[in-house]
Design an enzyme around this catalytic site. Sequence first.
Site, PDB file in Angstrom:
ATOM      1  N   ILE A  56       1.242   0.577  -2.685  1.00 26.76           N
ATOM      2  CA  ILE A  56       1.726  -0.810  -2.477  1.00 26.76           C
ATOM      3  C   ILE A  56       0.900  -1.656  -3.359  1.00 26.76           C
ATOM      4  O   ILE A  56      -0.338  -1.962  -3.164  1.00 26.76           O
ATOM      5  CB  ILE A  56       1.780  -1.254  -1.015  1.00 26.76           C
ATOM      6  N   CYS A  57       1.526  -2.356  -4.303  1.00 25.73           N
ATOM      7  CA  CYS A  57       0.940  -3.380  -4.988  1.00 25.73           C
ATOM      8  C   CYS A  57       0.820  -4.680  -4.449  1.00 25.73           C
ATOM      9  O   CYS A  57       1.686  -5.441  -4.518  1.00 25.73           O
ATOM     10  CB  CYS A  57       1.655  -3.746  -6.736  1.00 25.73           C
ATOM     11  N   LEU A  58      -0.289  -4.831  -3.668  1.00 26.62           N
ATOM     12  CA  LEU A  58      -0.411  -5.939  -2.950  1.00 26.62           C
ATOM     13  C   LEU A  58      -1.926  -6.474  -2.954  1.00 26.62           C
ATOM     14  O   LEU A  58      -2.586  -5.743  -2.416  1.00 26.62           O
ATOM     15  CB  LEU A  58      -0.035  -5.607  -1.201  1.00 26.62           C
TER      16      LEU A  58
END
Length: 123
Positions: A63-65
């Site tokens: 997840i790109c977070l």
Amino acid sequence: MKVSVGRNLRIWHVKITGRNIYAGSVFTLRIKYPPSYPRDPPSVYFVGPVIPSHEHVYSNGDICLSLLGAGWSPTLTGQGIAVSVQSILKSARRKGRPVDNSGCVGRKPGESQKDWIYHDDNC
């Protein structure tokens, strides 16, 4: 959301029921706390069989977070992380993968995001 924890208290599985464009889907988020938590962020990624098709979710489940990397704060909790992930899913307007998704194929999910470059301010 529903959290389940097995024998290892450092590993959580969070079931997220999809809403909006993901209605009818259930996704599983894996949160693994390192011994250095809360100084360092946990490893967080989606596990199959269904990984959401989202502009900030790679096909391997990563997840790109930013709060999982450069934006990490020791005050963040597992609940806060899960709510943040649920929020990015809920706000999605279309399904799709990140522009650099092909670079993650075959990569083990959940590795450190310390050196990640986030493509936009919504990540």
